[in-house]
Scaffold this motif. Structure first.
Motif, PDB file in Angstrom:
ATOM      1  N   TYR A  32       0.860  -1.177   0.000  1.00 32.02           N
ATOM      2  CA  TYR A  32       0.000   0.000   0.000  1.00 32.02           C
ATOM      3  C   TYR A  32       0.889   1.217   0.000  1.00 32.02           C
ATOM      4  O   TYR A  32       2.022   1.178   0.501  1.00 32.02           O
ATOM      5  N   LEU A  34       0.575   5.465   0.926  1.00 29.31           N
ATOM      6  CA  LEU A  34      -0.287   6.445   1.556  1.00 29.31           C
ATOM      7  C   LEU A  34       0.337   7.824   1.439  1.00 29.31           C
ATOM      8  O   LEU A  34       1.566   7.964   1.433  1.00 29.31           O
ATOM      9  N   SER A  49      -4.880   6.897  -0.061  1.00 31.46           N
ATOM     10  CA  SER A  49      -3.998   5.747  -0.210  1.00 31.46           C
ATOM     11  C   SER A  49      -4.294   5.045  -1.526  1.00 31.46           C
ATOM     12  O   SER A  49      -5.290   5.324  -2.189  1.00 31.46           O
ATOM     13  N   MET A  93       3.765   1.080   2.677  1.00 32.77           N
ATOM     14  CA  MET A  93       3.361   0.234   3.805  1.00 32.77           C
ATOM     15  C   MET A  93       3.873  -1.179   3.595  1.00 32.77           C
ATOM     16  O   MET A  93       3.608  -1.813   2.570  1.00 32.77           O
ATOM     17  N   ASN A  97       1.796  -3.446   8.535  1.00 34.68           N
ATOM     18  CA  ASN A  97       1.333  -2.054   8.533  1.00 34.68           C
ATOM     19  C   ASN A  97       2.401  -1.052   8.910  1.00 34.68           C
ATOM     20  O   ASN A  97       2.096   0.082   9.273  1.00 34.68           O
ATOM     21  N   LYS A  98       3.663  -1.431   8.828  1.00 33.01           N
ATOM     22  CA  LYS A  98       4.728  -0.488   9.137  1.00 33.01           C
ATOM     23  C   LYS A  98       4.902   0.481   7.967  1.00 33.01           C
ATOM     24  O   LYS A  98       4.970   0.051   6.813  1.00 33.01           O
ATOM     25  N   LEU A  99       4.939   1.768   8.274  1.00 34.06           N
ATOM     26  CA  LEU A  99       5.087   2.787   7.234  1.00 34.06           C
ATOM     27  C   LEU A  99       6.547   3.212   7.104  1.00 34.06           C
ATOM     28  O   LEU A  99       7.239   3.398   8.095  1.00 34.06           O
TER      29      LEU A  99
END
Lengths: 111, 115
Positions: A32, A34, A49, A93, A97-99
């Protein structure tokens, strides 16, 4: 090793025109992407996103385009408004879910 | 709508002191993340917790530790503070997987200044 790059530190645009913010990435495992907007003394605010399986996502004045082959994404704001003036962060991502953030681009919309 | 709450918003400490930052996630969010943003830098991932267990670890110094409690709030403990620890510390939370929203919501941040 910077996995997400925003090569333009700043961008200045006239009110009513299009703002285009660019972002390049190197990590093919991002699923992903964002965009966050940040005002001084505030936390990043989620903007829009896009999933890695899509090439475009639109939400009102904001559209994000993803070119996977070029590992490039862009955020278009049309029409730009003075209230859009802020720092814009692109983030990839990873699993969990770590950005991973880019360095940010300061957008100034002049009235 | 409830947001991510961080406290304190500002903190001033001396070198070698200890600091504790708190984060209260959005209700029903089960994952908490900590990020550090130094002056002129992008936010860097420190650590995350899912259901009170550490789920991932980034560039967090050994002098730092964190935990998530039974009410899902999290605390970041920083000891032997150094000048370079001066930064904005952001907490973020995300909803359970499968809820349809794959987005982290950030708090307003805690600004730590080490003198």
């Amino acid at each position: 090793d910077q996995q997400v790059k925003q090569n333009s530190p700043s961008l200045s645009v006239q009110e009513g025109r299009i703002s285009i913010l660019n972002c390049d990435y190197t990590n093919s495992m991002f699923d992903y992407f964002l965009w966050y907007k940040k005002y001084p003394a505030e936390g990043p605010t989620f903007l829009i996103s896009i999933s890695s399986i899509k090439d475009k996502n639109e939400d009102g004045r904001f559209t994000v385009f993803l070119n996977k082959s070029a590992k490039h994404l862009s955020l278009h704001i049309v029409p730009s408004q003075p209230g859009d003036s802020a720092v814009y962060f692109c983030a990839g991502m990873e699993y969990g879910n770590k950005l991973v953030f880019g360095a940010g681009t300061i957008l100034r919309v002049k009235s | 709508a409830a947001g991510v709450i961080q406290s304190p918003r500002h903190l001033i400490k001396e070198k070698r002191e200890t600091a504790t930052l708190k984060c209260y996630p959005i209700p029903r969010h089960d994952t908490v993340y900590w990020y550090q943003q130094g002056p002129g830098q992008d936010p860097q991932f420190l650590i995350s917790f899912y259901e009170k267990m550490q789920s991932d670890k980034g560039s967090i110094p050994d002098r730092f530790s964190a935990q998530q409690f039974s009410d899902y709030h999290s605390e970041l403990n920083m000891s032997s503070l150094e000048l370079g620890d001066s930064a904005l510390y952001f907490c973020a939370s995300s909803p359970p997987k499968g809820s349809g929203a794959n987005v982290l919501t950030f708090g307003a941040g805690s600004r730590l200044t080490v003198l």
